[in-house]
Design a protein around this motif. Structure first.
Motif, PDB file in Angstrom:
ATOM      1  N   ASN A 159       0.834  -1.199   0.000  1.00 40.92           N
ATOM      2  CA  ASN A 159       0.000   0.000   0.000  1.00 40.92           C
ATOM      3  C   ASN A 159       0.870   1.249   0.000  1.00 40.92           C
ATOM      4  OD1 ASN A 159      -1.976  -2.002   1.909  1.00 40.92           O
ATOM      5  ND2 ASN A 159      -2.949  -0.868   0.254  1.00 40.92           N
ATOM      6  N   THR A 160       0.331   2.338  -0.522  1.00 43.04           N
ATOM      7  CA  THR A 160       1.047   3.614  -0.469  1.00 43.04           C
ATOM      8  C   THR A 160       1.257   4.025   0.983  1.00 43.04           C
ATOM      9  OG1 THR A 160      -1.093   4.720  -0.720  1.00 43.04           O
ATOM     10  CG2 THR A 160       0.235   4.436  -2.695  1.00 43.04           C
ATOM     11  N   PRO A 161       2.279   4.815   1.282  1.00 39.25           N
ATOM     12  CA  PRO A 161       2.575   5.191   2.674  1.00 39.25           C
ATOM     13  C   PRO A 161       1.390   5.862   3.360  1.00 39.25           C
ATOM     14  CG  PRO A 161       4.372   5.818   1.231  1.00 39.25           C
ATOM     15  CD  PRO A 161       3.250   5.381   0.332  1.00 39.25           C
ATOM     16  N   LYS A 175      -3.020   8.713  -5.150  1.00 38.01           N
ATOM     17  CA  LYS A 175      -4.194   9.404  -5.702  1.00 38.01           C
ATOM     18  C   LYS A 175      -5.326   9.513  -4.701  1.00 38.01           C
ATOM     19  CE  LYS A 175      -3.298   7.938 -10.487  1.00 38.01           C
ATOM     20  NZ  LYS A 175      -3.817   7.179 -11.644  1.00 38.01           N
ATOM     21  N   SER A 176      -5.666   8.419  -4.023  1.00 33.15           N
ATOM     22  CA  SER A 176      -6.858   8.393  -3.176  1.00 33.15           C
ATOM     23  C   SER A 176      -6.474   8.375  -1.706  1.00 33.15           C
ATOM     24  CB  SER A 176      -7.711   7.148  -3.485  1.00 33.15           C
ATOM     25  OG  SER A 176      -6.974   5.963  -3.240  1.00 33.15           O
ATOM     26  N   ILE A 182       1.636  -0.063  -4.704  1.00 34.64           N
ATOM     27  CA  ILE A 182       2.961   0.189  -5.258  1.00 34.64           C
ATOM     28  C   ILE A 182       3.649  -1.151  -5.455  1.00 34.64           C
ATOM     29  CG2 ILE A 182       5.200   1.291  -4.909  1.00 34.64           C
ATOM     30  CD1 ILE A 182       3.829   3.278  -3.091  1.00 34.64           C
ATOM     31  N   ALA A 183       4.255  -1.328  -6.610  1.00 35.21           N
ATOM     32  CA  ALA A 183       5.032  -2.538  -6.887  1.00 35.21           C
ATOM     33  C   ALA A 183       6.516  -2.229  -6.713  1.00 35.21           C
ATOM     34  CB  ALA A 183       4.757  -3.035  -8.300  1.00 35.21           C
ATOM     35  N   LEU A 184       7.199  -3.026  -5.884  1.00 36.09           N
ATOM     36  CA  LEU A 184       8.632  -2.880  -5.660  1.00 36.09           C
ATOM     37  C   LEU A 184       9.319  -4.185  -6.043  1.00 36.09           C
ATOM     38  CD1 LEU A 184       8.687  -0.977  -2.238  1.00 36.09           C
ATOM     39  CD2 LEU A 184       8.979  -0.022  -4.526  1.00 36.09           C
ATOM     40  N   PRO A 277      -0.661  -0.578 -10.239  1.00 38.00           N
ATOM     41  CA  PRO A 277       0.130   0.154  -9.244  1.00 38.00           C
ATOM     42  C   PRO A 277       0.268   1.628  -9.601  1.00 38.00           C
ATOM     43  CG  PRO A 277       1.578  -1.106 -10.663  1.00 38.00           C
ATOM     44  CD  PRO A 277       0.168  -1.488 -11.051  1.00 38.00           C
ATOM     45  N   GLU A 278       0.497   2.430  -8.580  1.00 36.41           N
ATOM     46  CA  GLU A 278       0.691   3.863  -8.759  1.00 36.41           C
ATOM     47  C   GLU A 278       2.180   4.201  -8.760  1.00 36.41           C
ATOM     48  OE1 GLU A 278      -1.576   6.033  -5.905  1.00 36.41           O
ATOM     49  OE2 GLU A 278      -3.472   5.073  -6.447  1.00 36.41           O
TER      50      GLU A 278
END
Length: 475
Positions: A159-161, A175-176, A182-184, A277-278
């Motif tokens: 997930n995004t931070p 965005k939301s 996020i893909a790492l 992913p973003e």
């Protein structure tokens, strides 16, 4: 004549278009042109934001971080390299000097290429430790992409931070508000030292992840270098001079193929779900923070003056004579007004800075230790700043004092302002008369009672008739 003029105008437009608060000269270090092409979308986005990009290889003879003793570039992007060192122009000491001079660095790591020894030595200067194995990476058997990493489980889907509840502004939210993905791929994990207040993890690894060497057997009994939240995947370092150094554990996350990839993520109790992913937005946000396009604070005017007499209650310094603003000396027990202007860099301009809810901007009036620690209250907004102010009474102590404002918060540049003044005693003609001091009234009353009693005694003694003498006959 027209061509030089057009070049000048074009140069001015380029400068104006730059979104960074500190400059737009970016040095990109890549192994070769083919490596550079893998990041074409990311680099095109950076260039579109107004940066002037210079491309070099680590071994380029013409490469130099400094020119005439000052940084030749405002920012540095280090992409993965197969060499054991980064060359004479990019030694760890020179990069540290580059940061100490106020420039910013974005370092992208890759477990596929491996981490050079020079990069390990550089990160050790920041109190960041990598695994001793050159190709060590982070794997997770629960939160991975089931499409591209069905067997190796080395493409983390996170997930995004989210910094909710930490009084930290989130510059990497996506965005939301509910969060994105996020893909790492094949990320290099970092372990942060506990002693440095300058380090902040942007993304930590999930509790189910661990670090391992892909060359070893998956069922090896060797204890992993780090597990779970011990691992930082994206790390931010902000020096005391507010220069920034960001470590991105997965350089592949910046590659074109991952900026708009489709993933299959395993959700607990919900099975697999297809997500996009973003990475593109996250890469933009991380680079924007690193290159000081976000989270930059600036101090404007600082004013302090007497809040007494005709100046008492003034809301700003416009009604105060110029020679009465920021005096070098005060008197004990003076009423004083202090105000400071703060601005935040937003996109491409300076804007008013609002202290987040639950936080406070404070003023210390201190000698060796604070005599006052007061919350600065928002007083007014200008077109490009916010004015914070407070009124207070100076302590009953003479000496050398400081108006000191310090604001250190994660992901914001440091605000540290100190103004020194002298505080003197009362002058001989400034002490209040004794009849004004209520505590002196009993003593003053005693004096007047004594004087009045003495006058009455003298008057009584002077105006009293002596006793008549009696005629006595002698025998």
């Amino acid at each position: 004549m027209r061509l030089p003029l057009a070049g000048l105008v074009l140069g001015l437009i380029t400068v104006v278009a730059a979104l960074s608060a500190t400059g737009n000269k970016l040095l990109v270090i890549a192994e070769d042109a083919a490596d550079k092409d893998k990041y074409s979308q990311f680099l095109a986005g950076v260039e579109k934001r107004g940066f002037q990009i210079s491309h070099h290889t680590p071994k380029d003879a013409s490469l130099a971080l400094f020119e005439h003793g000052v940084p030749a570039y405002d920012h540095l992007l280090l992409l993965p390299t197969k060499a054991k060192s980064l060359g004479q122009a990019l030694t760890p000491n020179l990069i540290v000097d580059f940061v100490n001079a106020g420039s910013n660095v974005l370092l992208a790591l890759s477990s596929t290429v491996g981490v050079p020894i020079a990069v390990n030595n550089l990160l050790a200067e920041l109190d960041v430790t990598l695994a001793s194995e050159k190709n060590s990476l982070v794997v997770d058997h629960f939160q991975h992409d089931a499409r591209s990493a069905a067997e190796d489980h080395d493409v983390l889907v996170l997930n995004t931070p989210d910094f909710t509840g930490k009084n930290v502004k989130n510059f990497f939210a996506g965005k939301s508000a509910s969060g994105g993905w996020i893909a790492l791929p094949r990320a290099v994990g970092q372990v942060l030292g506990n002693e440095s207040p300058l380090l902040q993890s942007i993304i930590k690894a999930p509790s189910t992840s661990y670090m391992r060497n892909p060359k070893e057997e998956a069922d090896s009994n060797e204890e992993p270098f780090a597990t779970g939240a011990q691992i930082s995947l994206v790390t931010a370092f902000q020096a005391r001079n507010s220069a920034r150094f960001t470590i991105l554990g997965s350089a592949e996350a910046l590659e074109d193929k991952w900026l708009e990839a489709k993933l299959e993520v395993q959700l607990p109790g919900k099975g697999q779900k297809s997500v996009i992913p973003e990475n593109k937005l996250f890469a933009e946000q991380v680079s924007a923070w690193t290159f000081k396009e976000a989270g930059v604070l600036k101090v404007g005017q600082i004013r302090h003056y007497l809040n007494e007499g005709v100046q008492k209650g003034l809301k700003n310094a416009s009604g105060v004579p110029a020679f009465d603003v920021n005096p070098e000396i005060y008197r004990i027990k003076n009423d004083v007004h202090y105000e400071i202007e703060l601005s935040e860099w937003v996109t491409d301009r300076w804007a008013p800075f609002a202290v987040p809810a639950g936080d406070a901007l404070q003023l210390e009036f201190s000698m060796l230790s604070p005599f006052h620690r007061l919350d600065l209250i928002k007083q007014a907004d200008t077109a490009s700043s916010t004015v914070y102010a407070v009124d207070f009474k100076l302590p009953d102590q003479h000496g050398i004092f400081n108006f000191f404002v310090e604001y250190r918060r994660p992901f914001y540049t440091v605000v540290e302002e100190k103004n020194t003044v002298s505080v003197r005693h009362f002058a001989h003609d400034e002490w209040p008369r004794s009849f004004v001091i209520s505590g002196a009234w009993p003593w003053i009353g005693g004096i007047w009672v004594t004087i009045t009693g003495w006058i009455l005694f003298v008057a009584l003694w002077l105006y009293s008739k002596p006793a008549a003498e009696k005629n006595l006959k002698r025998l």
